[in-house]
Scaffold this active site. Structure first.
Site, PDB file in Angstrom:
ATOM      1  N   CYS A  76       0.831  -1.204   0.000  1.00 44.53           N
ATOM      2  CA  CYS A  76       0.000   0.000   0.000  1.00 44.53           C
ATOM      3  C   CYS A  76       0.869   1.258   0.000  1.00 44.53           C
ATOM      4  O   CYS A  76       1.543   1.529  -0.988  1.00 44.53           O
ATOM      5  CB  CYS A  76      -0.971  -0.040   1.171  1.00 44.53           C
TER       6      CYS A  76
ATOM      7  N   GLU B 246      -2.285  -8.890   3.592  1.00 42.83           N
ATOM      8  CA  GLU B 246      -2.566  -9.271   4.980  1.00 42.83           C
ATOM      9  C   GLU B 246      -4.052  -9.191   5.294  1.00 42.83           C
ATOM     10  O   GLU B 246      -4.479  -9.605   6.374  1.00 42.83           O
ATOM     11  CB  GLU B 246      -1.777  -8.383   5.948  1.00 42.83           C
TER      12      GLU B 246
ATOM     13  N   HIS C   1      -3.702  -5.189  -0.082  1.00 47.20           N
ATOM     14  CA  HIS C   1      -3.269  -5.668   1.226  1.00 47.20           C
ATOM     15  C   HIS C   1      -3.301  -7.190   1.311  1.00 47.20           C
ATOM     16  O   HIS C   1      -4.327  -7.760   1.617  1.00 47.20           O
ATOM     17  CB  HIS C   1      -4.176  -5.097   2.313  1.00 47.20           C
TER      18      HIS C   1
END
Lengths: 362, 1073
Positions: free
Chosen positions: A251, A337, A335
């Site tokens: 990001c 994650e 993202h």
């Protein structure tokens, strides 16, 4: 009965639009940039995502608060159910609030949490109409007003990263791969993912001079605001990309690596904030669904020679990641994650660790 | 994309039945559209003649033939397709495909199965292989151990741990199963279970766990998405088809949502799905533990719901994936600009509620469990759960007005009603709240997640709040807006505010509330379903209304160039896919005639609620309030109320009173036909005969009437749909018994009693008229004598055994009625005929159930003609009539008794069938044989069990029995039939009634599969049947032996099977007739 139980407040937009709603958070005014997220789950994660610093968040999913807010369990020195210690949005706007919640893991209501964190929130707003407005006019400034008016506030002129980054170096885990993590507002789940591998994570402030640190891989986190505000980080990264250690940026981290490499960034009309952004890996038929939260993007049209586009957004063609043609430098706008959102690209952490390991045994 | 597939055969799902209904018309239709777009030649096999997919132009070739391996093989031989689609016709198509794969037919003809490979399908269908596969990839399934002794059961309990569920293997209806928490309970239960079966299953109990589903797609590049997740309102244990379902999930955290999502993708990748797949989970309400319950490697009821819930065209995309496309290579059909590789973001929520018709069946249990009993469903869209659930509870059409303000149900023990789920449990929750039970107390009894209960409790609290206001004038604006946002209708508000007035007889009170709130500016807003929660601009026409809004998403032209078509609502017994066909055809004609079409409907199983069949789709309620809302915004040229069955028909007069333009026959005339008195008076004046009848309100009056006309008589409440609570009674005892039932269902309306004429033929006239002049007509004949509901009867068209004089008289009477009622549009009249004596029994000024059947057999689209007339076009009479066709169509009914445990599978004046087929033959017997094979009958191999019932049917069956003997069949008969046959020189083996414990016993023979066909004719016309006959009929259903309970139908079938062998049946497509 809502009229009896909730105080009214007004959401005022920069372009003059007024919307009246019921206050269910802290009864204090707030200003910031208004943005929307179309995710259907994950309000505790979103609210604690440091990338939302300075923003008023509109959730398009209408029923919010359903499963309450989890307790503050700590695992690996991190809050287990949140992305950081505190709520980072400046205010929250929703349509329908579930005052009564239920979940085995809940410890309080959303309203209670917002009040504790001193964050105002409104429900009873036509969030679809509001979202359409933002989509057409672009992200803009807004404020929540109770009795007294307050000025608008533009977070994009502030160095927000400095406000969300840690102040002191902190180390997590004691695995064999040493990862240096530049914290620009890192989400806890990034650290959790890194710790799933055999790693030691050295988390340092955004402008930290890490040249004397001992590490095997460099990670640059997500974070809020305009990437050009992070000149200190960009300078450090310019040195790092000239070395040969594996790098992974997510990001804001992707944008900073791009800027360090000589590419440009620009502000999107209203950003990507959702759980359903489709990306395609260049040169393959592999598509992934990703979680995103960004207002700025990298201009893929003038990438420096040594770099290539790694991922592209299937909806609007914007850049979703770049990689170095010869070095092990990877970045994604999305993202991997998740948290909240789909976990399809979590394997990229594995790629990064693999790169790190092969660098160690070079 | 290059594609070598040129010709594809698609297997349909056949007649609608419980568990396999309209969703497959929708899926198949989407698949055909997807193939057409690729220029592929499509062949469809589906005997369900009332579907949209079997309409002209949908497939290049259509076969109205049974979806069985035999017929599919014949079609493959003839058509030589190079591709085969199995995933769009439910379990029927899937099973057929597996059989063809196993017999090597698919390989023999070199056909490519498009989409998921058959091996993968087999793997998901076989429980054991499936569990093994999942454990290989470390995905959990419920722990289950099969044992053959009590000792082993205790060992299994040791391994799995309590609580446990014990099931007897290979039994029906859950006999011998139960829950246990201790060894003692286990021993007791196991002993009981072993009395039913030599093997029992010891399984971990997941009672009270949440049930969650994911709809997953995968392409050949291994790209995977979950399009929608759904959460069952009811906890595990109730079939998902029987559950109230919410999309997206409401009580799952992000972690839970994405854990299950990631598992779904893992499973689908491991199985190797190409196309669509559904994964069902149980989720522990106290942790993140889960089990995979089921995987369906095909389009399903849930996938149809997911398509409608999200706007993502799952079936369409699945068909494209089957052809080899990648998800990223396809566009999102709603935005047209963004990719089809994405997961829809909803900014609303939907609630699906099943529709049951259990009161239509004698003996059936109302308790819900692991098998499906519902016949249809609705989907309600809102921006809060309260709004959506209240809409939905109105939509199911069970006489409820939402969650609140209903007439108190007669629930003697609320706690028991909460604890034992039935079709009306949610109303028991309402009652519990009204009795001040808490959310926690209700939770303990129902295990419905407290979040749902809190929301329902909100509604109850608003109901109480409204009750404190004596009149609307004092109602604060904020409260009124809040109750509208919580889904209260104007009717509910009126009922709560005007407690001293009777609401609903007329619309005055409803309209008063409407005026009041409009004055306060409280109106609903129109929102789009755009798949991306407004993130990207979309030109979608898929719409709903909400009170959680402050602006409309769309502009309204209001130019009088649009026409609104009202749909048929939930599928139910008596109103089904035939009205979807009518609605879709109406939309098409509206568009062809240069108008914009607007559809209003809320049934997720339909094609009419597909956003690409109309210019605007309002997925909304069919109530006066909502139709007024929409028509005030749209100001259409007019509304079509005659193609959606009884629901729109009933709205005609009420809308007309509010000056809403109704196209076609004037609602004043619709009312003359619907109102029994007005209609009867009219017939009398015209000199048209009808069975004597009277509207009576006491037993004494009825006795007096039967003294005049004699028994049997038909008793029914007025304004009935599909004969709800009608019955024929033959004597005073039956009358008294039945009256209790009939008056219970309709206190407001007195009972109508009419003379019942035995041995009369029933004949139907389907026609379209233009200002009273008949333009097109079709006359069809029932095989069964009057007494079997027209929706259950087997119907032939053109009529085969009707006097020319009878036909002449029917045409004449129809002409007179059409003229008198100035009919402009479709209508249907039912006649009784006995010796050229004609009586009118019913007249409906709307499209009928048989309209698609006669339209397709005659190849004349009656709806198209009707709609053009309604739009004011001059329509010429078609140049073909029923006398010009040289083939026969037979419509046969599909029953779902096997799903309705304990229900008595007999036919009566109350409709019981859930679907139908229509097959075409070169003669009557070929058509009847094909159509009966299509509803599940099989040509018997050898042994036939006959109980021939009363003398009339004994005589009727005599000739058939001779034929059977001649053709080498072996007859088994019960006592009376045996004696009668013997006297008439027919050899048969006598078998004992079920209650005589001596071989040969009728029940045992059926159970041991020694009988290939059961003919059991009920002894009398009442609902009370002798226990023995019931046992035989039920055994036939439970052990899957074909059963016929009507003597006329039995004879027709026997003639057909003795005249034709399977190989004699012609394999001809629709266009070859």
């Amino acid at each position: 009965m809502k009229e009896k139980n909730y105080r009214k407040a007004t959401l005022i937009l920069e372009d003059g639009m007024h919307l009246s709603g019921f206050s269910f958070g802290a009864e204090i005014p707030a200003a910031g940039e208004i943005v929307f997220n179309t995710a259907m789950t994950g309000y505790p994660e979103s609210l604690t995502d440091p990338s939302y610093k300075g923003q008023i968040l509109v959730l398009t999913y209408p029923s919010i608060g359903n499963y309450g807010v989890p307790g503050k369990t700590v695992e690996d020195n991190l809050l287990a159910h949140f992305e950081s210690e505190h709520i980072h949005v400046n205010a929250l706007i929703i349509s329908d609030y579930s005052e009564k919640y239920h979940h085995w893991n809940a410890s309080k209501s959303l309203a209670q949490w917002l009040k504790e964190e001193k964050i105002p929130a409104l429900f009873g707003i036509d969030t679809r109409a509001l979202t359409r407005h933002i989509r057409e006019k672009g992200a803009m400034l807004a404020k929540i007003v109770f009795d007294q008016d307050i000025p608008f506030y533009d977070p994009n002129h502030d160095n927000l990263v400095s406000r969300v980054s840690i102040k002191e170096k902190q180390v997590y885990g004691h695995g064999k791969n040493r990862i240096l993590l530049i914290d620009c507002g890192v989400k806890n789940n990034i650290i959790r993912y890194l710790l799933k591998y055999d790693t030691t994570v050295i988390r340092v402030p955004w402008d930290y001079d890490y040249s004397r640190e001992e590490y095997d891989g460099l990670f640059i986190s997500n974070g809020p605001g305009n990437p050009e505000m992070c000149q200190a980080t960009i300078l450090n990264l310019k040195k790092s990309i000239n070395e040969d250690r594996p790098i992974f940026g997510i990001c804001l981290g992707h944008q900073l690596v791009s800027l360090a490499a000589g590419a440009q960034t620009y502000k999107l009309k209203y950003g990507h904030r959702s759980h359903n952004q489709p990306v395609l890996m260049t040169g393959t038929n592999q598509a992934y669904l990703t979680s995103q939260n960004h207002g700025y993007a990298v201009d893929a049209n003038n990438l420096p020679n040594d770099w290539e586009v790694w991922f592209t957004n299937l909806n609007d063609g914007s850049n979703e990641g770049i990689k170095h043609k010869s070095k092990q430098i990877l970045t994604t706008q999305f993202h991997p994650e998740a948290s909240s959102g789909p976990t399809d690209t979590a394997f990229l952490f594995g790629e990064f660790i693999k790169n790190t390991e092969s660098w160690k045994t070079r | 994309m290059e594609n070598k597939i040129k010709k594809v055969l698609l297997l349909g799902s056949g007649a609608l039945k419980i568990g396999e209904a309209g969703e497959f018309d929708y899926s198949g239709t989407q698949a055909l559209k997807a193939l057409k777009e690729e220029g592929i030649f499509t062949i469809l096999i589906n005997p369900n003649i009332a579907t949209v997919q079997t309409s002209e132009g949908m497939a290049d070739k259509i076969y109205f033939l049974p979806v069985t391996p035999y017929f599919v093989e014949r079609i493959i031989e003839k058509e030589k397709p190079d591709g085969l689609l199995l995933a769009f016709g439910g379990q029927t198509a899937l099973n057929c495909g597996i059989a063809l794969h196993k017999s090597g037919i698919i390989e023999k003809f070199g056909i490519q199965v498009l989409g998921t490979p058959v091996e993968s399908i087999i793997e998901t269908e076989d429980r054991e292989m499936f569990s093994k596969k999942l454990s290989e990839i470390h995905v959990k399934t419920p722990k289950s151990i099969a044992v053959t002794g009590v000792e082993k059961a205790l060992e299994a309990a040791e391994i799995i741990g309590f609580p446990l569920i014990i099931r007897a293997a290979f039994t029906l209806g859950g006999q011998g199963s139960g829950f246990c928490n201790t060894n003692e309970e286990l021993i007791q239960l196991a002993n009981k279970a072993f009395s039913y079966s030599s093997q029992i299953l010891v399984e971990e109990s997941l009672k009270g766990w949440k049930e969650v589903e994911y709809e997953v797609v995968r392409d050949r590049y291994d790209n995977c998405l979950t399009i929608c997740n759904m959460e069952n309102f009811d906890p595990l244990g109730i079939h998902t088809g029987e559950s109230i379902v919410v999309a997206p999930s409401q009580t799952l955290t992000n972690r839970e949502y994405h854990k299950l999502r990631q598992l779904s993708i893992k499973i689908v990748k491991a199985v190797g799905i190409v196309g669509e797949c559904n994964v069902q989970y149980a989720l522990d309400p106290e942790s993140e533990d889960y089990r995979v319950i089921e995987v369906n490697a095909r389009l399903s009821r849930s996938s149809a719901l997911a398509s409608k819930a999200t706007g993502y065209p799952l079936a369409f995309v699945a068909a494209k994936l089957g052809l080899g496309y990648g998800l990223h290579e396809l566009k999102n059909n709603i935005t047209k600009t963004t990719s089809a590789f994405f997961e829809p973001a909803l900014d609303y929520l939907v609630v699906k509620i099943p529709r049951w018709d259990l009161s239509k069946f004698v003996g059936v249990s109302r308790e819900l469990g692991s098998s499906m009993k519902s016949v249809g469903e609705v989907m309600a869209i809102g921006r809060s759960f309260e709004e959506a659930i209240q809409k939905g509870l109105r939509m199911i059409g069970m006489g409820m007005h939402g969650f609140a303000a209903n007439k108190e149900l007669d629930i003697p023990d609320v706690k028991a009603a909460l604890n034992h789920p039935t079709d009306s449990r949610i109303f028991a929750v309402a009652q519990a709240f009204n009795q001040d039970m808490t959310v926690d107390e209700v939770y303990e009894l129902t295990k419905i997640d407290r979040w749902f209960l809190h929301k329902l409790h909100n509604i109850s609290q608003l109901e109480q709040e409204l009750l404190t206001y004596p009149e609307p004038g004092q109602l604060p604006r904020g409260l009124l807006l809040e109750v509208k946002q919580a889904g209260f209708s104007d009717f509910q508000i009126a009922r709560l505010l005007f407690s001293n007035r009777s609401i609903g007889q007329k619309d005055d009170e409803i309209l008063e509330i409407r005026q009041f709130r409009k004055k306060l500016g409280i109106v609903p807003y129109v929102k789009q379903i755009d798949t991306l929660a407004a993130e990207h601009p979309a030109t979608t026409n898929y719409l709903y209304l909400t009170y959680h809004g402050s602006e409309h998403d769309i502009n309204f032209e209001q130019d009088g160039k649009s026409v609104m078509v009202l749909g048929s609502g939930a599928y139910r017994i008596g109103s089904s896919v035939e009205f979807d066909w009518s609605g879709v055809n109406a939309l098409q004609t509206v568009q062809k005639s240069g108008y914009r079409s607007i559809m209003v409907n809320y049934n997720p199983e339909t094609v009419s609620t597909d956003y690409d069949v109309s210019d605007r789709l309002y997925f909304e309620e069919l109530t006066l309030e909502r139709i007024l809302d929409i028509s005030e915004l749209e100001l259409p040229k007019g509304l079509i109320v005659s193609t959606g069955g009884q629901i729109p028909n009933n709205l005609a007069m009420r809308l007309y009173r509010q000056k809403v333009p109704i196209l076609g026959t004037s609602p004043l005339h619709i009312d003359r036909a619907e109102n029994r008195f007005k209609f009867s008076e009219m017939l009398d004046k015209m000199g048209v005969d009808q069975p004597e009848w009277k509207e009576l309100s006491s037993l004494e009056e009825i006795i007096e009437f039967t003294n005049e006309v004699g028994f049997p008589v038909l008793v029914r409440p007025s304004y009935v749909l599909s004969g709800a609570a009608m019955n024929i009674v033959s004597n005073r005892d039956e009358l008294e018994h039945f009256l209790n039932l009939a008056t219970q269902v309709s206190k407001q309306y007195p009972v109508v009693v009419s003379r019942f004429i035995t041995d009369a033929k029933e004949i139907e006239m389907d026609a379209v008229a233009d200002d009273g002049k008949i333009i097109a007509y079709a006359i069809s004949e029932h095989i069964e004598f009057a007494g079997v509901h027209s929706g259950d009867a087997t119907i032939m068209f053109p009529p085969q055994k009707v006097y020319v004089e009878t036909l002449r008289r029917i045409k004449k009477i129809s002409r007179l009625i059409a003229e008198e009622l100035h009919i402009s549009g479709p209508f249907n009249i039912q006649f009784l005929a006995k010796d050229n004596d004609i009586k009118v029994i019913e007249c409906n000024l709307r499209a009928s159930r048989s309209l698609p059947f006669v339209s397709k057999v005659l190849k004349t689209n009656f709806i198209d003609i009707a709609v053009r007339i309604m739009l004011g076009e001059k329509v010429e009479k078609p140049n073909k009539t029923l006398f010009d066709i040289d083939y026969i169509g037979v419509k046969a009914s599909q029953f779902s008794f096997s799903r309705l445990s304990k229900a008595d599978p007999v036919l009566g004046v109350d409709m019981a069938s859930t679907g139908e087929v229509g097959c075409i033959g070169d003669d009557y017997y070929e058509a009847i044989l094909k159509s009966m094979l299509a509803v599940g009958y099989r040509v018997p191999e050898k042994n036939i069990l006959i109980s021939s019932g009363p003398m009339r049917s004994k005589t009727e069956l005599l000739q058939s029995a001779f034929l059977l003997i001649e053709n080498g069949y072996k007859l088994f008969t019960t006592k009376g039939t045996h004696d009668f046959f013997k006297k008439n020189g027919i050899k048969s083996t006598m078998v004992n009634w079920p209650d005589i414990d001596q071989a040969p016993n009728a029940y045992q023979m059926i159970k041991e599969r020694k009988i290939d066909l059961v003919i059991n004719i009920p002894k009398n016309l009442s609902s009370e049947e002798l226990n023995n006959d019931y046992t035989i009929r039920r055994a036939a259903v439970d052990f899957n032996v074909p059963l016929i309970t009507n003597a006329r139908l039995a004879s027709a079938f026997i003639y057909a099977i003795t005249k034709y062998k399977m190989s004699d049946l012609s394999i001809k497509s629709w266009d070859e007739y």
